[in-house]
Design a protein around this motif. Structure first.
Motif, PDB file in Angstrom:
ATOM      1  N   ARG A 214      18.242 -18.649 -17.730  1.00 37.34           N
ATOM      2  CA  ARG A 214      17.005 -18.159 -18.387  1.00 37.34           C
ATOM      3  C   ARG A 214      16.229 -19.344 -18.810  1.00 37.34           C
ATOM      4  O   ARG A 214      15.295 -19.679 -18.791  1.00 37.34           O
ATOM      5  N   PHE A 221       7.314 -25.655 -16.429  1.00 34.23           N
ATOM      6  CA  PHE A 221       6.174 -26.318 -16.590  1.00 34.23           C
ATOM      7  C   PHE A 221       6.361 -27.710 -17.442  1.00 34.23           C
ATOM      8  O   PHE A 221       5.632 -28.097 -18.131  1.00 34.23           O
ATOM      9  N   LEU A 229       9.095 -23.731 -26.242  1.00 37.99           N
ATOM     10  CA  LEU A 229       9.592 -22.427 -26.066  1.00 37.99           C
ATOM     11  C   LEU A 229      11.305 -22.372 -26.739  1.00 37.99           C
ATOM     12  O   LEU A 229      11.945 -21.466 -26.399  1.00 37.99           O
TER      13      LEU A 229
ATOM     14  N   VAL B  95       5.643 -16.013 -15.233  1.00 38.04           N
ATOM     15  CA  VAL B  95       5.132 -17.148 -16.366  1.00 38.04           C
ATOM     16  C   VAL B  95       4.834 -16.519 -17.677  1.00 38.04           C
ATOM     17  O   VAL B  95       5.356 -16.943 -18.880  1.00 38.04           O
ATOM     18  N   LEU B  98       7.585 -15.953 -19.715  1.00 38.15           N
ATOM     19  CA  LEU B  98       8.498 -17.194 -20.111  1.00 38.15           C
ATOM     20  C   LEU B  98       8.335 -16.930 -21.738  1.00 38.15           C
ATOM     21  O   LEU B  98       9.156 -17.676 -22.512  1.00 38.15           O
ATOM     22  N   GLY B  99       7.123 -16.604 -22.156  1.00 43.54           N
ATOM     23  CA  GLY B  99       7.010 -16.488 -23.403  1.00 43.54           C
ATOM     24  C   GLY B  99       7.780 -15.799 -24.422  1.00 43.54           C
ATOM     25  O   GLY B  99       7.987 -16.040 -25.540  1.00 43.54           O
ATOM     26  N   HIS B 148      -1.535 -19.215 -19.061  1.00 45.33           N
ATOM     27  CA  HIS B 148      -0.903 -20.039 -20.373  1.00 45.33           C
ATOM     28  C   HIS B 148      -1.063 -19.455 -21.404  1.00 45.33           C
ATOM     29  O   HIS B 148      -0.066 -19.500 -22.324  1.00 45.33           O
ATOM     30  N   ARG B 151       0.856 -16.428 -21.843  1.00 47.05           N
ATOM     31  CA  ARG B 151       2.168 -16.621 -22.102  1.00 47.05           C
ATOM     32  C   ARG B 151       2.455 -16.937 -23.610  1.00 47.05           C
ATOM     33  O   ARG B 151       3.581 -16.628 -24.194  1.00 47.05           O
TER      34      ARG B 151
END
Lengths: 333, 267
Positions: A214, A221, A229, B95, B98-99, B148, B151
């Protein structure tokens, strides 16, 4: 869909292993394979298989099949991790020079008499090559995919030449076969010790890598995005690159610099299942094992009784695929 | 809660990039971070996220942002970069998901139903629901930037940092993005956005912080910060501020480039 692919692939690996053992100059049936295995585990005291055929299965083919599975899984896993961490679709242990570095490390240790520690030498060799590749790419002005590959070519050329020189130096008589098997990669003559070593490397490294599935997604990016993150980017990067270098080093110590497995397999799996690493990593391992098993089976049976170094087959398959990836990603290079 | 930045300094190879920058980004408002190239806007955002070594403090909801554990910070603060691209094969939904990384446990194998609902909401907020299954790299720049933002929203931030997110967007895309940020601010999120376009800043920001050569040159409502004298000093342009009767915000009309008079940090 992905819920069923892992068990299905595992079953495929198992069936392939059984079939691969039966293939070769001596015709062996799957039943005989089972008898031999049961016999050696003490579950079948009186084996119906002759001692010669028993030795072919137990001493030659089974260790080789298991070694191929382990080496393939390890190289595919290494390639997947390197591609994600360096955001470089062309990253691969072979193309970045890790494999040649590992081969050089291994034969260097052999040269100074540390034959038993060849895997350790291979680890240091692959680690050194990786550090050098990243350093050269940075000196060129940033580790872009194409610069990393150029650095890898340079390291590969030098490490391969030195490896050949060392073998030529200490080998008596015909050293070309041995040089070729280190530079192209070959699983010829694999023993149970080789299979065990490959398994050990996987047991050590793959949990670390699989658990990072994960967090690896967060690198999609770039480093800043991953850090934002909540990922500890330097720590994760060095842990995983270390695990990758260890995995590559040991696999090269076993089978030489077998190329393109770490490039072809992850791209194929990504194409089919997407880039989520929780899914990608275990699938790449199993597909890598399958790929290596069948290319190696081809290597030892296509021209029997002569053997082809398996790296020739993986390169024949891999180089055109490398070209396709290069064309697809030309805007980043 | 407001973001209170006090005396943030950053040095890179002994060279000062930011010197004693202090300001307040009010809660529930859009604060614009403006200044010419090299003024230190991106470095300031990086410093707030602990991505570059900095001295000073940035307090938000009782935490010092640069010093707090990175995972806890990522649950509270989200970043949208200028234009982040990827070579990975990811769907729009992947995507946005991912947040959720800072909120997921290490052993979680798939997004929970709560995560899925948050992802859905972020997609809906940004108008990207219909794009959920599209491949990210097939979208236009404006669409990618909305993903983005989705996200970032999926991180459920209380503070949203954006680094020149409108640079590669067409005018409609810029207006959509700024309108979305206003909605989020109205819902209580503190927004700090680095902007190049001063008219966009004048039109959509409640509060402006003007950086010049690594120092804070001015701070306040757009009407106070965007003055002809300050624009000439910091940007090196003569400009007129024309009231826009409809929006009630000033419009900036540039005339010509002239030598700057702003104080620069001595090397």
């Amino acid at each position: 869909m992905t819920r069923l692919t892992l068990p299905a692939l595992s079953l495929l690996v198992f069936l392939s292993a059984v079939i691969a053992v039966t293939l070769g100059p001596a015709d062996i049936t799957p039943g005989e394979v089972w008898s031999v295995i049961l016999h050696h585990f003490g579950l079948l005291p009186e084996s119906p298989v002759s001692r010669l055929r028993d030795a072919i299965v137990w001493e030659l083919r089974l260790p080789r099949v298991f070694t191929a599975l382990g080496v393939g899984a390890g190289l595919a896993l290494s390639g997947t991790v390197m591609q994600a961490l360096t955001r470089n679709p062309l990253a691969d242990p072979y193309l970045l020079g890790l494999s040649s570095g590992a081969a050089l490390g291994a034969v260097s240790f052999a040269l100074i008499g540390l034959t038993l520690l060849m895997p350790v030498g291979a680890f240091f060799g692959s680690l050194g090559a990786l550090a050098l590749a990243l350093l050269i790419a940075r000196l060129l002005g940033g580790a872009t995919p194409s610069r990393a590959i150029l650095a890898g070519i340079c390291i590969s050329a030098l490490a391969s030449a030195l490896t050949s020189l060392i073998i030529f130096w200490y080998a008596t008589g015909d050293s070309y076969r041995e040089i070729l098997s280190w530079l192209m990669g070959s699983l010829s003559g694999s023993l149970w010790a080789d299979a065990g070593l490959a398994a050990l490397a996987l047991i050590l490294c793959s949990p670390i890598i699989l658990l990072a599935g994960r967090p690896l997604d967060a690198f999609a990016f770039g480093d800043t995005a991953a850090a934002a993150l909540g990922i500890d980017v330097p720590r994760l990067r060095w842990t995983l690159l270390g695990a990758t270098a260890l995995l590559t080093g040991i696999m090269v110590a076993i089978g030489g610099a077998i190329g393109f497995v770490g490039l072809v397999v992850p791209h194929a799996v990504r194409l089919a299942l997407g880039s989520r690493h929780r899914i990608l990593l275990p699938h790449a391992m199993l597909v890598g094992a399958l790929f290596m098993l069948w290319t190696d089976t081809a290597a030892r049976t296509l021209f029997e009784p002569r053997e082809l170094p398996v790296g020739i087959i993986t390169a024949v398959i891999g180089a055109p695929i490398f070209l396709i990836i290069l064309l697809r990603y030309r805007r980043v290079t | 809660m407001s973001l209170v930045v006090s005396a943030i300094s950053v040095r890179k190879a002994a060279k000062p990039i930011l010197a004693d920058v202090s300001f307040t980004a009010p809660s529930g408002a859009v604060t614009g971070l403006i200044g010419p190239n090299g003024a230190g806007k991106s470095t300031l955002l990086a410093a707030l996220l602990g991505l570059v070594p900095a001295t000073g403090a940035a307090s938000f909801q009782g935490h010092d942002l640069p010093a707090m554990p990175r995972r806890d910070r990522a649950r509270m603060v989200a970043l949208v970069e200028q234009s982040a691209s990827t070579e990975e094969r990811l769907s729009v939904r992947d995507v946005v998901a991912l947040g959720r990384i800072p909120h997921e446990s290490a052993w979680q194998s798939a997004p929970s139903s709560a995560d899925a609902a948050i992802i859905d909401a972020a997609l809906a907020d940004t108008g990207m629901t219909a794009y959920a299954t599209r491949r990210f790299d097939t979208l236009s720049g404006g669409e990618q930037q909305r993903v983005h933002l989705a996200r970032a929203l999926a991180q459920q931030p209380r503070l949203l940092l954006l680094d020149e997110p409108t640079s590669h967007l067409d005018i409609a895309g810029q207006l959509q993005l700024m309108a979305l940020l206003r909605t989020k601010a109205a819902a209580g999120v503190t927004v700090l956005i680095a902007l190049h376009d001063l008219n966009l800043a004048a039109r959509f920001c409640d509060h402006l912080v003007l950086l010049s050569g690594g120092t804070r040159a001015a701070e306040g409502p757009p009407g106070e910060v965007l003055t002809p004298a300050l624009l000439q000093a910091v940007y090196g342009v003569t400009a007129r501020l024309v009231p826009d009767p409809q929006a009630g915000r000033p419009l900036i009309v540039y005339d010509e480039a002239v030598p700057r008079t702003s104080p620069q940090i001595p090397d």
